[in-house]
Design an enzyme around this catalytic site. Structure first.
Site, PDB file in Angstrom:
ATOM      1  N   ASP A 212      54.280  71.290  28.424  1.00  0.00           N
ATOM      2  CA  ASP A 212      54.889  70.916  29.702  1.00  0.00           C
ATOM      3  C   ASP A 212      55.177  69.410  29.810  1.00  0.00           C
ATOM      4  OD1 ASP A 212      55.971  72.100  31.942  1.00  0.00           O
ATOM      5  OD2 ASP A 212      54.167  71.891  33.163  1.00  0.00           O
TER       6      ASP A 212
ATOM      7  N   LYS B 119      59.744  64.872  32.615  1.00  0.00           N
ATOM      8  CA  LYS B 119      58.495  65.461  33.117  1.00  0.00           C
ATOM      9  C   LYS B 119      57.431  65.462  32.022  1.00  0.00           C
ATOM     10  CE  LYS B 119      56.540  69.993  34.504  1.00  0.00           C
ATOM     11  NZ  LYS B 119      56.826  71.389  34.902  1.00  0.00           N
TER      12      LYS B 119
ATOM     13  N   LYS C  73      47.699  79.925  36.917  1.00  0.00           N
ATOM     14  CA  LYS C  73      48.517  80.840  36.112  1.00  0.00           C
ATOM     15  C   LYS C  73      47.640  81.934  35.514  1.00  0.00           C
ATOM     16  CE  LYS C  73      51.949  77.435  34.497  1.00  0.00           C
ATOM     17  NZ  LYS C  73      53.150  78.062  35.054  1.00  0.00           N
TER      18      LYS C  73
ATOM     19  N   ASP D 262      51.696  75.434  41.504  1.00  0.00           N
ATOM     20  CA  ASP D 262      52.267  75.590  40.165  1.00  0.00           C
ATOM     21  C   ASP D 262      53.711  75.076  40.097  1.00  0.00           C
ATOM     22  OD1 ASP D 262      52.340  76.224  37.514  1.00  0.00           O
ATOM     23  OD2 ASP D 262      52.524  78.407  37.808  1.00  0.00           O
TER      24      ASP D 262
ATOM     25  N   ASP E 141      49.647  72.330  32.124  1.00  0.00           N
ATOM     26  CA  ASP E 141      49.958  72.946  33.407  1.00  0.00           C
ATOM     27  C   ASP E 141      49.178  74.251  33.563  1.00  0.00           C
ATOM     28  OD1 ASP E 141      50.973  73.808  35.778  1.00  0.00           O
ATOM     29  OD2 ASP E 141      53.008  74.213  35.037  1.00  0.00           O
TER      30      ASP E 141
ATOM     31  N   ARG F  66      58.562  69.530  39.919  1.00  0.00           N
ATOM     32  CA  ARG F  66      59.509  68.936  40.871  1.00  0.00           C
ATOM     33  C   ARG F  66      58.830  67.880  41.744  1.00  0.00           C
ATOM     34  NH1 ARG F  66      60.650  74.884  43.020  1.00  0.00           N
ATOM     35  NH2 ARG F  66      59.934  75.236  40.880  1.00  0.00           N
TER      36      ARG F  66
ATOM     37  N   GLU G  65      54.746  72.137  40.291  1.00  0.00           N
ATOM     38  CA  GLU G  65      54.311  70.731  40.304  1.00  0.00           C
ATOM     39  C   GLU G  65      55.312  69.796  39.656  1.00  0.00           C
ATOM     40  OE1 GLU G  65      53.644  72.780  37.957  1.00  0.00           O
ATOM     41  OE2 GLU G  65      54.049  71.524  36.215  1.00  0.00           O
TER      42      GLU G  65
HETATM   43  N1  BES Z   1      55.812  74.349  33.640  1.00  0.00           N
HETATM   44  C1  BES Z   1      56.177  75.471  34.440  1.00  0.00           C
HETATM   45  C2  BES Z   1      57.465  76.121  33.945  1.00  0.00           C
HETATM   46  C3  BES Z   1      57.360  76.860  32.639  1.00  0.00           C
HETATM   47  C4  BES Z   1      57.052  78.199  32.621  1.00  0.00           C
HETATM   48  C5  BES Z   1      57.624  76.215  31.450  1.00  0.00           C
HETATM   49  C6  BES Z   1      56.984  78.890  31.427  1.00  0.00           C
HETATM   50  C7  BES Z   1      57.541  76.883  30.251  1.00  0.00           C
HETATM   51  C8  BES Z   1      57.246  78.219  30.235  1.00  0.00           C
HETATM   52  C9  BES Z   1      56.386  75.048  35.883  1.00  0.00           C
HETATM   53  O1  BES Z   1      55.565  74.020  36.319  1.00  0.00           O
HETATM   54  C10 BES Z   1      56.087  76.240  36.721  1.00  0.00           C
HETATM   55  O2  BES Z   1      54.970  76.667  36.710  1.00  0.00           O
HETATM   56  N2  BES Z   1      57.072  76.751  37.437  1.00  0.00           N
HETATM   57  C11 BES Z   1      56.895  77.882  38.265  1.00  0.00           C
HETATM   58  C12 BES Z   1      57.541  77.611  39.595  1.00  0.00           C
HETATM   59  C13 BES Z   1      57.205  78.606  40.664  1.00  0.00           C
HETATM   60  C14 BES Z   1      55.732  78.546  41.014  1.00  0.00           C
HETATM   61  C15 BES Z   1      58.045  78.313  41.885  1.00  0.00           C
HETATM   62  C16 BES Z   1      57.534  79.094  37.584  1.00  0.00           C
HETATM   63  O3  BES Z   1      58.578  78.920  36.959  1.00  0.00           O
HETATM   64  O4  BES Z   1      56.960  80.153  37.639  1.00  0.00           O
HETATM   65 ZN    ZN Z   2      54.910  72.742  34.852  1.00  0.00          ZN
HETATM   66 MN    MN Z   3      53.692  74.779  36.964  1.00  0.00          MN
END
Ligand code: BES
Ligand code: ZN
Ligand code: MN
Length: 498
Positions: free
Chosen positions: A287, A264, A276, A346, A269, A350, A348
């Site tokens: 990310d 990825k 966020k 968010d 992000d 996947r 994204e």
């Molecule tokens: N890149 C983030 C995951 C992340 C969070 C990495 C904190 C490093 C530190 C990912 O794209 C994300 O935002 N995931 C969300 C998914 C949710 C919206 C279902 C998450 O983990 O909150």
């Molecule tokens: Zn992300």
């Molecule tokens: Mn995200």
């Protein structure tokens, strides 16, 4: 920094710092014993008075004042014999090298002794531990005083057995290659997103292809459209930075099937329209850690000339809000033909991985490994001590576990049961991209599992391990470079077996 291997006596080396490795609760190795004798028993005295414990990573610096030729003596602990793995030596090497640098030493020598694994592993651990431990990210420091004027210029690895030279040197060379690539990954991840755009990552991949035996192609938006990569394009639609789909191939394995590595690379992000909170949003430059890791690993495979065929796939884009951005409720058609309802922009990672995994299937690979900073929930589950692992192949999960132990980049498995996958059923599309808070490390992996067809697959969630908030033994705070060494070890082990 130059690392050389030679035979010699530590007490006669003309260097800025002599480093001795010492096992806790055991008698000294031959080099340490001679240095101790030259110092009138000082080493043993320090151990006896518990001023130096020899616990794993403990260091003690003294000035021998002419009793040996080295200006400084640094003792570093390896801990107890029962726990003495190559990773302990890596830790010790990192601590000792940093202590030497802090003291102002430039040319140092280390006499590795006391462990029972082979000289090749020892050489690799020494090179990796010292290089990774000494790593700094100074690109954006403009003043000299911040700029680490102290640097280690050379490390001499000393052995008393001429018969060990070749194996030690081979290990050192492997370790140097692997650590250099891990440092490149750290540099990429530490870089601000403005300077690490999808186009910049594509340029780095092209640079690796010029340097190593790799073939790199970069697909642009129109090509993605023709391939039907609606999920990657959907995520990219809010950004002014054009997305890139990077394909790096290494062919060193004749007719062997490919190993597919998918990483990825969201270069920033923001969350998109499901934006966020601003606290810690700066960290979202990390990310793209998975993408950087697979590029590092395939470069290692090429540099070490492994007899394998490998493809690294890196979907690279920003995730930004704008008038043209993806919106909650939108439905995307992926390259595989399956549709995904976007409940949260968010989630994204996947989405872009869905298209990259489908592309990986074109290679009919022996195994697909994907690596991604996928879920914040992975940190809740495992903290920063382990990478989350899920997947469909017990054999390859076991291989990954072993590579994790060898490298110190440990993984811990979570279950991928059907019940979890029910949580991402959509009312209007084939699936939805967010399944609520319950088991969300797992539901993210459930979505990915729908895009790997029947190929053996391992997923690594590095959301918590790609970055460290505190200094660790051979990982200063910031980007850890995680995954690069882990995947390289996985490939090295795979080569041995196949
Ligand atoms: N890149 C983030 C995951 C992340 C969070 C990495 C904190 C490093 C530190 C990912 O794209 C994300 O935002 N995931 C969300 C998914 C949710 C919206 C279902 C998450 O983990 O909150
Ligand atoms: Zn992300
Ligand atoms: Mn995200």
């Amino acid at each position: 920094m130059k690392i050389t291997v030679k035979t010699g006596k530590m007490e006669a080396m003309r260097i800025d710092a002599a480093i001795l490795t010492i096992v806790e609760g055991e008698k000294l190795g031959p080099a340490a014993a001679r240095v101790d004798k030259a110092l009138g028993g000082m080493v043993l005295k320090l151990i006896k008075r518990e001023e130096f414990t020899a616990k794993a990573g403990s260091v003690c610096l003294i000035y021998p004042e002419g009793k040996i030729t080295a200006e400084r003596l640094i003792m570093v602990g390896l801990g107890k014999r029962a726990d003495l793995t190559p990773d302990r030596l890596r830790l010790a090497a990192g601590k000792a090298a940093v202590a030497a640098r802090n003291a102002g030493a430039k040319n140092i020598a280390v006499a590795p002794e006391g462990f029972s694994f082979g000289p090749e592993e020892a050489g690799q651990a020494l090179a990796e531990g010292s290089t990774l431990g000494l790593y700094r990210f100074l690109k954006y420091k403009s003043k000299k005083e911040d700029n680490g004027k102290k640097e280690i210029a050379s490390i001499t690895v000393l052995t008393e057995k001429a018969s060990q030279i070749n194996a030690l040197a081979k290990g050192v060379r492997t370790g140097e290659v692997i650590a250099a690539q891990a440092a490149m990954v750290r540099d990429m991840v530490n870089s601000p997103s403005a300077d690490m755009t999808p186009a910049v990552i594509a340029g780095i991949a092209k640079g690796l292809a010029r340097k190593h035996r790799l073939k790199v192609r970069v697909l642009e938006r129109d090509r993605m459209r023709r391939l039907g990569m609606g999920a990657l394009l959907g995520v990219a639609s809010g950004s002014v930075q054009p997305p890139k789909f990077i394909i790096a191939e290494y062919r060193g394995g004749g007719q062997k099937p490919f190993i597919a590595l998918v990483g990825k690379a969201i270069t920033f992000d923001s969350g998109g329209i499901s934006i966020k909170p601003s606290d810690n949003m700066d960290k979202m430059k990390d990310d793209m850690s998975g993408g950087a890791a697979v590029l590092g690993a395939i470069a290692n495979a090429a540099a070490l000339r492994l007899s394998l065929n490998i493809v690294a796939l890196v979907p690279a884009t920003e995730n930004m809000p704008s008038g043209s951005a993806l919106k909650p409720g939108d439905v995307l058609r992926t390259m595989s033909g399956q549709t995904i309802e976007v409940l949260n922009t968010d989630a994204e990672g996947r989405l872009i991985l869905a298209d990259a995994l489908a592309y990986a299937c074109r290679y009919k690979p022996a195994v697909i490994v994907d690596i991604a900073t996928l879920t914040g929930a992975c940190r809740i589950a495992l903290g920063q001590e382990a990478t989350g692992m899920l997947g469909t192949s017990d054999t390859f999960k076991q291989k990954m576990r072993e590579a994790g132990e060898t490298t110190g980049e440990r993984v811990w498995e979570l279950p991928l049961w059907d019940g979890y996958c029910d949580l991402i059923k959509s009312d209007i599309a084939d699936m939805k991209n967010a399944g609520g808070r319950d088991g969300s490390v797992i539901t993210a992996a459930c979505l990915l599992s729908k895009f790997v067809e029947k190929y053996p697959w391992v997923h690594l969630d590095i959301a918590a391990t790609a970055w460290t908030d505190k200094d660790r033994p051979y990982t200063p705070k910031g980007a850890t470079g995680i995954g690069c060494r882990l995947l390289t070890q996985f490939l090295l082990d795979f080569e041995k077996k196949n």
